[in-house]
Design an enzyme around this catalytic site. Sequence first.
Site, PDB file in Angstrom:
ATOM      1  N   ARG A 205       0.916  -0.788   0.408  1.00 31.24           N
ATOM      2  CA  ARG A 205      -0.170  -0.313  -0.304  1.00 31.24           C
ATOM      3  C   ARG A 205       0.854   1.036   0.035  1.00 31.24           C
ATOM      4  O   ARG A 205       0.387   2.122  -0.664  1.00 31.24           O
ATOM      5  CB  ARG A 205      -0.905   0.307   1.549  1.00 31.24           C
ATOM      6  CG  ARG A 205      -1.845  -0.994   1.128  1.00 31.24           C
ATOM      7  CD  ARG A 205      -3.049  -1.154   1.886  1.00 31.24           C
ATOM      8  NE  ARG A 205      -4.356  -1.657   1.614  1.00 31.24           N
ATOM      9  CZ  ARG A 205      -5.100  -2.239   2.965  1.00 31.24           C
ATOM     10  NH1 ARG A 205      -4.818  -2.494   3.942  1.00 31.24           N
ATOM     11  NH2 ARG A 205      -6.143  -2.723   2.023  1.00 31.24           N
TER      12      ARG A 205
ATOM     13  N   LYS B  99     -14.890 -15.197   7.179  1.00 27.34           N
ATOM     14  CA  LYS B  99     -16.496 -14.701   7.336  1.00 27.34           C
ATOM     15  C   LYS B  99     -17.012 -14.559   5.687  1.00 27.34           C
ATOM     16  O   LYS B  99     -17.342 -13.748   5.543  1.00 27.34           O
ATOM     17  CB  LYS B  99     -15.951 -13.792   8.117  1.00 27.34           C
ATOM     18  CG  LYS B  99     -15.598 -13.674   9.718  1.00 27.34           C
ATOM     19  CD  LYS B  99     -16.511 -12.620  10.374  1.00 27.34           C
ATOM     20  CE  LYS B  99     -15.460 -12.981  11.864  1.00 27.34           C
ATOM     21  NZ  LYS B  99     -15.512 -11.660  12.527  1.00 27.34           N
TER      22      LYS B  99
ATOM     23  N   GLY C  48      -7.096  -7.032   1.011  1.00 26.26           N
ATOM     24  CA  GLY C  48      -5.871  -7.107   2.087  1.00 26.26           C
ATOM     25  C   GLY C  48      -4.973  -8.078   1.864  1.00 26.26           C
ATOM     26  O   GLY C  48      -3.272  -8.112   1.645  1.00 26.26           O
TER      27      GLY C  48
ATOM     28  N   GLY D 255     -12.190  -4.672   1.373  1.00 23.87           N
ATOM     29  CA  GLY D 255     -14.107  -3.470   1.886  1.00 23.87           C
ATOM     30  C   GLY D 255     -14.088  -2.611   0.820  1.00 23.87           C
ATOM     31  O   GLY D 255     -15.693  -3.010   0.378  1.00 23.87           O
TER      32      GLY D 255
END
Length: 395
Positions: A34, A199, A352, A376
Amino acid sequence: MRTIDSLDVQGRRVLVRADLNVPLDGDTITDDGRIRASVPTISELAGRGARVIVCAHLGRPKGKVAPEFSLAPVAARLGELLGRPVKFATDVVGDSARATAEGLADGEVALLENLRFEPGEESKDDAVRGEFAGRLAGLAELYVGDGFGAVHRKHASVYDVPGLLPHAAGGLIVAEVEVLKKLTEQPARPYAVVLGGAKVSDKLGVIANLLGKVDRLIVGGGMAYTFLKAQGHEVGRSLLQEDQLDQVRGFIAEADKRGVELVLPVDVLAATEFAEDAPHEAVAATAIPADREGLDIGPKTRELFAAKLADAETVFWNGPMGVFEFDAFSGGTRAVAQALIDSGAFSVVGGGDSAAAVRKLGLPEDGFSHISTGGGASLEYLEGKTLPGLAALED
Ligand code: ADP
Ligand code: MG
């Protein structure tokens, strides 16, 4: 969206919201992807004579000063990558920040301390956020939004500050949005999406939206077990989100109705415990022993997933296929990444951990059409949501 070409930055203080949220082990940066992605915009602005004030967040210090979340190591690495020194302010909008901002000469770069040390950054209260945004904006004359990984957050530095200063989108945001547009507006077909990670609940929105758009939905990683369980299979001690079973049953029915091919693991690496060196073996996905947990997709699944990607023209991949942080359980993620590279498809990696996995496994980054810096953010874009940080740059 205006780009930085439209700004006259020479001699002016420009606040750049970057995404420098890198994984740290102590104060060692374990993946600087990043930071590297943020370099071109900062470099260009400095090269054009701007006085660049970079702001960013790191981790979740939740509005309090927490030394383990200091951006100091990031300032050092950013300086190395820019090839010019980066002055570091030891607070966000306090004395150090003001003195640092005022002391910048043309072409110099500073980094402020972690935005999330200030409760105003993430506050849900518009007034509290607005007050902090005012102080942040007060450091500069212009604003450049370039922190793609944070554009889905309605945070002061992302959402409120651009309302207070003349603003533009940095090159990273422009590039990310261009790619995501390609995925949402008439993607070349077959269009396959591979989802993994821990998840299901993180990815419900995107699954619901993609079921109307994709030809194939391939599910691996920890979230696959909730799908397997929803189909009536026992998953032993594998990751399972019981409370998502109904939702997942709904997705399975919806995929069927819409003719979306849903591809699930046929075998998994079942381990005795969640550990790097846990004894493990490949077992059928329909016969996971009660005392084992699936930590990666098995060899047959790797072949199956690769076959389902081979003729794809467009692929979006989010979420590792297994616990890639452990070498023994990184093979599934490697196989899927390699299949994306081999497919020759327009291939986008989002997330990520997925991006970190590509680099950790030593795969060629240029083998993919694009590696997104925002997990996200890219998921919410694909869900069709309005992203606050992009909306703020629009007007
Ligand atoms: P991304 O950051 O790319 O969006 P996620 O954050 O959703 O990905 O998921 C990444 C995490 O999922 C990794 O830390 C990985 O260890 C974990 N994971 C993947 N497969 C499994 C599994 N079978 N069991 C437990 N955790 C898993
Ligand atoms: Mg993640």
